[in-house]
Design a protein around this motif. Structure first.
Motif, PDB file in Angstrom:
ATOM      1  N   THR A 139       0.920  -1.148   0.022  1.00 63.08           N
ATOM      2  CA  THR A 139      -0.024   0.058   0.000  1.00 63.08           C
ATOM      3  C   THR A 139       1.018   1.314  -0.038  1.00 63.08           C
ATOM      4  N   ASP A 140       2.163   1.409   0.895  1.00 66.45           N
ATOM      5  CA  ASP A 140       2.875   2.092   0.874  1.00 66.45           C
ATOM      6  C   ASP A 140       3.741   2.638  -0.642  1.00 66.45           C
ATOM      7  N   ALA A 141       3.969   1.439  -1.179  1.00 66.84           N
ATOM      8  CA  ALA A 141       4.717   1.582  -2.564  1.00 66.84           C
ATOM      9  C   ALA A 141       3.576   2.219  -3.464  1.00 66.84           C
ATOM     10  N   LEU A 142       2.229   1.767  -3.376  1.00 66.16           N
ATOM     11  CA  LEU A 142       1.493   2.080  -4.435  1.00 66.16           C
ATOM     12  C   LEU A 142       1.012   3.699  -4.153  1.00 66.16           C
ATOM     13  N   SER A 143       1.168   4.149  -2.898  1.00 68.47           N
ATOM     14  CA  SER A 143       0.938   5.375  -2.548  1.00 68.47           C
ATOM     15  C   SER A 143       2.215   6.464  -3.250  1.00 68.47           C
ATOM     16  N   ARG A 144       3.224   5.839  -3.477  1.00 68.25           N
ATOM     17  CA  ARG A 144       4.248   6.695  -3.996  1.00 68.25           C
ATOM     18  C   ARG A 144       4.395   6.746  -5.448  1.00 68.25           C
ATOM     19  N   LEU A 145       3.340   5.946  -6.296  1.00 65.58           N
ATOM     20  CA  LEU A 145       3.076   6.218  -7.469  1.00 65.58           C
ATOM     21  C   LEU A 145       2.174   7.396  -8.019  1.00 65.58           C
ATOM     22  N   SER A 146       2.369   7.789  -9.175  1.00 61.80           N
ATOM     23  CA  SER A 146       1.290   8.873  -9.602  1.00 61.80           C
ATOM     24  C   SER A 146       0.267   8.439  -9.664  1.00 61.80           C
ATOM     25  N   ALA A 147      -1.120   9.356  -9.664  1.00 61.38           N
ATOM     26  CA  ALA A 147      -2.357   8.996  -9.873  1.00 61.38           C
ATOM     27  C   ALA A 147      -2.664   8.269 -11.067  1.00 61.38           C
ATOM     28  N   GLU A 148      -1.889   8.498 -12.263  1.00 59.29           N
ATOM     29  CA  GLU A 148      -2.070   8.066 -13.385  1.00 59.29           C
ATOM     30  C   GLU A 148      -1.534   6.468 -13.168  1.00 59.29           C
ATOM     31  N   GLN A 149      -0.345   6.242 -12.649  1.00 56.92           N
ATOM     32  CA  GLN A 149       0.095   5.134 -12.664  1.00 56.92           C
ATOM     33  C   GLN A 149      -0.850   4.231 -11.635  1.00 56.92           C
ATOM     34  N   ARG A 150      -1.315   4.549 -10.682  1.00 54.54           N
ATOM     35  CA  ARG A 150      -2.202   3.950  -9.748  1.00 54.54           C
ATOM     36  C   ARG A 150      -3.460   3.574 -10.654  1.00 54.54           C
ATOM     37  N   GLN A 151      -3.921   4.402 -11.429  1.00 50.36           N
ATOM     38  CA  GLN A 151      -5.099   4.350 -12.242  1.00 50.36           C
ATOM     39  C   GLN A 151      -4.879   3.009 -12.962  1.00 50.36           C
ATOM     40  N   TYR A 152      -3.859   2.824 -13.848  1.00 53.78           N
ATOM     41  CA  TYR A 152      -3.489   1.963 -14.695  1.00 53.78           C
ATOM     42  C   TYR A 152      -3.498   0.600 -13.983  1.00 53.78           C
ATOM     43  N   SER A 162      -8.338  -6.073 -19.388  1.00 53.03           N
ATOM     44  CA  SER A 162      -7.248  -6.396 -20.318  1.00 53.03           C
ATOM     45  C   SER A 162      -6.831  -5.030 -20.825  1.00 53.03           C
ATOM     46  N   GLN A 163      -5.664  -4.949 -21.574  1.00 52.35           N
ATOM     47  CA  GLN A 163      -5.022  -3.558 -22.059  1.00 52.35           C
ATOM     48  C   GLN A 163      -5.894  -3.035 -22.955  1.00 52.35           C
ATOM     49  N   ALA A 164      -6.624  -3.901 -23.744  1.00 46.94           N
ATOM     50  CA  ALA A 164      -7.622  -3.556 -24.795  1.00 46.94           C
ATOM     51  C   ALA A 164      -8.968  -2.744 -24.017  1.00 46.94           C
ATOM     52  N   GLY A 165      -8.964  -3.442 -22.870  1.00 49.31           N
ATOM     53  CA  GLY A 165     -10.460  -2.992 -22.145  1.00 49.31           C
ATOM     54  C   GLY A 165     -10.137  -1.760 -21.462  1.00 49.31           C
ATOM     55  N   SER A 179       2.482   1.008 -22.730  1.00 51.99           N
ATOM     56  CA  SER A 179       3.716   1.526 -22.372  1.00 51.99           C
ATOM     57  C   SER A 179       3.387   2.528 -20.822  1.00 51.99           C
ATOM     58  N   ARG A 180       2.291   2.755 -20.685  1.00 47.19           N
ATOM     59  CA  ARG A 180       2.011   3.495 -19.201  1.00 47.19           C
ATOM     60  C   ARG A 180       1.872   2.230 -18.239  1.00 47.19           C
ATOM     61  N   THR A 181       1.222   1.233 -18.621  1.00 46.52           N
ATOM     62  CA  THR A 181       1.114   0.110 -17.507  1.00 46.52           C
ATOM     63  C   THR A 181       2.621  -0.570 -17.281  1.00 46.52           C
ATOM     64  N   ARG A 182       3.377  -0.799 -18.328  1.00 46.11           N
ATOM     65  CA  ARG A 182       4.658  -1.143 -17.960  1.00 46.11           C
ATOM     66  C   ARG A 182       5.545  -0.172 -17.206  1.00 46.11           C
ATOM     67  N   SER A 183       5.470   0.976 -17.362  1.00 48.54           N
ATOM     68  CA  SER A 183       6.166   2.049 -16.774  1.00 48.54           C
ATOM     69  C   SER A 183       5.581   2.088 -15.270  1.00 48.54           C
ATOM     70  N   ALA A 184       4.264   1.810 -14.893  1.00 49.97           N
ATOM     71  CA  ALA A 184       3.668   1.841 -13.722  1.00 49.97           C
ATOM     72  C   ALA A 184       4.190   0.484 -13.002  1.00 49.97           C
ATOM     73  N   LEU A 185       4.212  -0.422 -13.698  1.00 52.33           N
ATOM     74  CA  LEU A 185       4.737  -1.811 -12.965  1.00 52.33           C
ATOM     75  C   LEU A 185       6.145  -1.666 -12.675  1.00 52.33           C
ATOM     76  N   ARG A 186       7.175  -0.817 -13.549  1.00 50.90           N
ATOM     77  CA  ARG A 186       8.519  -0.935 -13.067  1.00 50.90           C
ATOM     78  C   ARG A 186       8.837   0.200 -11.949  1.00 50.90           C
ATOM     79  N   GLU A 187       8.032   1.154 -11.723  1.00 52.40           N
ATOM     80  CA  GLU A 187       8.084   1.890 -10.680  1.00 52.40           C
ATOM     81  C   GLU A 187       7.612   1.213  -9.498  1.00 52.40           C
ATOM     82  N   LEU A 188       6.420   0.514  -9.250  1.00 49.61           N
ATOM     83  CA  LEU A 188       6.000  -0.242  -8.172  1.00 49.61           C
ATOM     84  C   LEU A 188       7.185  -1.179  -8.000  1.00 49.61           C
ATOM     85  N   ARG A 189       7.775  -2.036  -8.765  1.00 51.48           N
ATOM     86  CA  ARG A 189       8.952  -2.933  -8.701  1.00 51.48           C
ATOM     87  C   ARG A 189       9.881  -2.299  -7.773  1.00 51.48           C
ATOM     88  N   ARG A 190      10.268  -1.112  -8.606  1.00 47.81           N
ATOM     89  CA  ARG A 190      11.212  -0.374  -7.763  1.00 47.81           C
ATOM     90  C   ARG A 190      11.104  -0.049  -6.211  1.00 47.81           C
TER      91      ARG A 190
END
Length: 201
Positions: A139-152, A162-165, A179-190
């Motif tokens: 939860t703390d890690a997710l809170s560090r993401l941007s609103a857009e990253q959390r949305q995706y 799905s990504q199409a959805g 691209s944005r989903t991968r970026s959000a995952l990378r940031e969450l992983r970090r």
């Protein structure tokens, strides 16, 4: 009672003979004969479809498909193998079962598509959340993401889209969604890998 049963048998035999004759006419393209076959058998056939499908709209749709098949394949009816009513009822039962299977298969495809990312592409950090402490760190890690990253991530793993959805839901091009989903995952992983609870790979 015996006399009534005999009359009923005679009526059934007469109806069966009449239908067999009508089917011969249908095979020659006689639309009036086909309409009569429909009138004499539709109630019985509809009962078969509704019993399998449990849905009136679907049963009516299958009923139409059945009689279209009967019209197009009337020459396949062989009187010595059974009655017209039984032949059409067997066709109806098979079509109804096929409809059930198709509906179930479609639902399973939608489910697989909706959960594809979670099952195959989802970062395994989610799988490692097995206690309250880890959940809190996530939860703390997710809170560090941007609103857009959390949305995706919410749409992908929370709503199971799905990504199409997601693209359809947000109006964003599919390539951008990926691209944005991968970026959000990378940031969450970090963020998670910088936390001692999860450690680093």
């Amino acid at each position: 009672m015996a006399e009534e049963l005999r009359r009923c048998d005679q009526q059934r035999d007469t109806a069966s003979t009449q239908l067999s004759g009508l089917m011969l006419a249908v095979a020659t393209g006689d639309t009036a004969a086909f309409a009569r076959v429909y009138d004499l058998t539709a109630a019985q056939v509809f009962a078969v479809t509704i019993r399998v499908l449990k849905n009136r709209a679907l049963a009516e749709e299958v009923l139409q498909e059945v009689y279209l098949y009967v019209w197009q394949n009337s020459s396949k009816f062989v009187a010595t193998r059974g009655t017209v009513g039984a032949w059409i009822s067997i066709i109806a039962h098979r079509r109804a079962v096929d409809s059930v299977r198709a509906t179930e298969a479609s639902g399973k495809r939608d489910w697989r598509e909706g959960t594809r990312l979670a099952q195959g592409d989802v970062d395994d950090s989610y799988d490692r959340v097995d206690n309250h402490a880890e959940l809190q760190h996530l939860t703390d890690a997710l809170s560090r993401l941007s609103a857009e990253q959390r949305q995706y991530l919410d749409l992908a793993y929370g709503a199971g889209l799905s990504q199409a959805g997601i693209a359809a839901h947000t109006g964003v091009p599919l390539g951008t969604v990926k691209s944005r989903t991968r970026s959000a995952l990378r940031e969450l992983r970090r963020c998670l890998h910088n936390n001692p609870v999860f450690g680093t790979d």
